[in-house]
Design an enzyme around this catalytic site. Structure first.
Site, PDB file in Angstrom:
ATOM      1  N   ASN A   5       0.873  -1.177   0.000  1.00 50.34           N
ATOM      2  CA  ASN A   5       0.000   0.000   0.000  1.00 50.34           C
ATOM      3  C   ASN A   5       0.911   1.227   0.000  1.00 50.34           C
ATOM      4  OD1 ASN A   5      -1.787   2.067   0.447  1.00 50.34           O
ATOM      5  ND2 ASN A   5      -2.288   1.482   2.552  1.00 50.34           N
ATOM      6  N   TRP A   6       0.988   1.888  -1.150  1.00 49.32           N
ATOM      7  CA  TRP A   6       1.904   3.038  -1.268  1.00 49.32           C
ATOM      8  C   TRP A   6       1.334   4.320  -0.662  1.00 49.32           C
ATOM      9  CZ3 TRP A   6       4.859   3.213  -6.588  1.00 49.32           C
ATOM     10  CH2 TRP A   6       5.699   2.090  -6.662  1.00 49.32           C
ATOM     11  N   LYS A   7       0.062   4.302  -0.340  1.00 48.35           N
ATOM     12  CA  LYS A   7      -0.595   5.514   0.185  1.00 48.35           C
ATOM     13  C   LYS A   7      -0.334   6.690  -0.765  1.00 48.35           C
ATOM     14  CE  LYS A   7       0.155   3.607   4.732  1.00 48.35           C
ATOM     15  NZ  LYS A   7       0.353   3.811   6.161  1.00 48.35           N
ATOM     16  N   HIS A 101      -9.340   1.258   5.692  1.00 45.64           N
ATOM     17  CA  HIS A 101      -8.021   1.535   6.271  1.00 45.64           C
ATOM     18  C   HIS A 101      -8.169   2.552   7.402  1.00 45.64           C
ATOM     19  CE1 HIS A 101      -3.867   2.769   6.701  1.00 45.64           C
ATOM     20  NE2 HIS A 101      -3.533   1.662   6.047  1.00 45.64           N
ATOM     21  N   GLU A 170      -4.760  -4.605  11.299  1.00 45.74           N
ATOM     22  CA  GLU A 170      -3.746  -3.550  11.351  1.00 45.74           C
ATOM     23  C   GLU A 170      -3.935  -2.714  12.614  1.00 45.74           C
ATOM     24  OE1 GLU A 170      -2.089  -2.605   7.237  1.00 45.74           O
ATOM     25  OE2 GLU A 170      -3.840  -1.344   7.494  1.00 45.74           O
ATOM     26  N   GLY A 176       3.213   2.510  10.684  1.00 44.31           N
ATOM     27  CA  GLY A 176       4.235   3.542  10.491  1.00 44.31           C
ATOM     28  C   GLY A 176       5.026   3.905  11.732  1.00 44.31           C
ATOM     29  N   SER A 214       3.995  -1.865  10.329  1.00 46.01           N
ATOM     30  CA  SER A 214       5.457  -1.869  10.484  1.00 46.01           C
ATOM     31  C   SER A 214       6.114  -3.200  10.109  1.00 46.01           C
ATOM     32  CB  SER A 214       5.849  -1.454  11.902  1.00 46.01           C
ATOM     33  OG  SER A 214       5.489  -0.105  12.130  1.00 46.01           O
TER      34      SER A 214
HETATM   35  C1  PEP Z   1      -0.575   0.413   6.410  1.00 41.74           C
HETATM   36  O1  PEP Z   1      -0.787   1.609   6.551  1.00 41.74           O
HETATM   37  O2  PEP Z   1      -1.441  -0.321   5.890  1.00 41.74           O
HETATM   38  C2  PEP Z   1       0.691  -0.118   6.867  1.00 41.74           C
HETATM   39  C3  PEP Z   1       0.748  -1.392   7.104  1.00 41.74           C
HETATM   40  O3  PEP Z   1       1.706   0.774   7.006  1.00 41.74           O
HETATM   41  P1  PEP Z   1       3.186   0.469   7.563  1.00 41.74           P
HETATM   42  O4  PEP Z   1       3.644  -0.834   6.972  1.00 41.74           O
HETATM   43  O5  PEP Z   1       4.006   1.628   7.115  1.00 41.74           O
HETATM   44  O6  PEP Z   1       3.085   0.383   9.041  1.00 41.74           O
END
Ligand code: PEP
Length: 255
Positions: A5-7, A101, A170, A176, A214
């Site tokens: 997921n590149w956001k 999300h 999540e 993050g 993360s």
């Molecule tokens: C996300 O936002 O779906 C996510 C998993 O982000 P990160 O891996 O950066 O924690």
């Protein structure tokens, strides 16, 4: 199943570097790998598909295809400035969609009612795989109410065509932050999610549950070796093609 997921990150130059880094580092695999780039770059991934076709020939027809997905969808169309309708993603052959999300819930005030409308709109669509994200905040985790929060977020599953839905667990506090729950705790929560959904579903379907928060190529193995972890949704670490390929390779060797 491993999803990037590149956001709201990336750009044209990055896509080119990412593609060659990913292709040079990723080994053949036989499970679902997807990328959800910012919507405006979706068509630029045709380059990636072309390169992967070439590689497929070189690797005895092992599956190399990478699915492209939507980071979110609108539940409707028409006079909705800024929104991207599901049928527009269908025009581009988009294979999966992420909904619910925590960043959508937090920054765009999305609640269970709206998420349910998206689920209903997605049910009959050509976007084959639908990923519903759920997770508790740090405060909820500290209060010991994680399972209650997840159960509430899972109330929307009664609207789902469950055969095509995947749940992504999540924890909001892990996204993050560099922090993650203990892999054993993740495993227990995934089992709980599977049980809740199975008991809700008419035909007792047990969903696949991915972990997100993360995940990196340093800690991925500790999650993937847990019984009820069926993959990962990767944010920050997916922005580097080599790191994301490493995570895919680790999944390949542990599952
Ligand atoms: C996300 O936002 O779906 C996510 C998993 O982000 P990160 O891996 O950066 O924690």
């Amino acid at each position: 199943m491993i999803i990037a997921n590149w956001k709201s990150n990336g750009g044209l130059m990055m896509i080119q570097d990412w593609t060659s880094d990913f292709i040079n580092s990723c080994s053949p695999k036989d499970f679902y790998v997807g990328i959800a780039p910012p919507v405006i770059y979706i068509s630029d991934f045709s380059l990636l598909e072309w390169d992967l076709d070439t590689l497929e020939e070189r690797s005895n027809n092992k599956i190399w295809d990478i699915k492209i997905g939507a980071q979110d969808v609108d539940h409707s169309s028409g006079s909705r400035t800024g929104a991207v309708a599901i049928k527009m993603f269908e025009d581009f052959g988009i294979d999966f969609a992420i909904i619910g999300h925590s960043e959508r819930r937090e920054h765009f005030n999305e609640d269970n009612d709206l998420i349910k409308q998206k689920i209903i709109a997605l049910n009959g669509s050509n976007l084959k795989t639908k990923i519903l994200c759920i997770g508790e905040t740090k405060e909820e985790n500290d209060k010991g109410i994680t399972k209650d929060v997840l159960k509430n977020q899972l109330e929307v599953v009664d609207a789902m065509d469950l055969e095509n839905f995947i749940i992504a667990y999540e924890p909001v506090w892990a996204i993050g932050s560099g922090l993650t729950p203990d892999p054993k705790d993740i495993n227990e929560i995934h089992k709980y999610i599977k049980d809740v959904v199975q008991s809700t579903s008419a035909n007792n379907l047990v969903p696949k549950v991915m972990y997100g928060g993360s995940v990196t190529d340093k800690n991925a193995e500790s999650f993937f070796t847990e019984q009820f972890v069926d993959g990962a949704l990767v944010g920050g670490a997916s922005l580097n093609g080599k790191t994301f390929a490493n995570i895919v390779n680790i999944y390949s060797s542990t599952k």
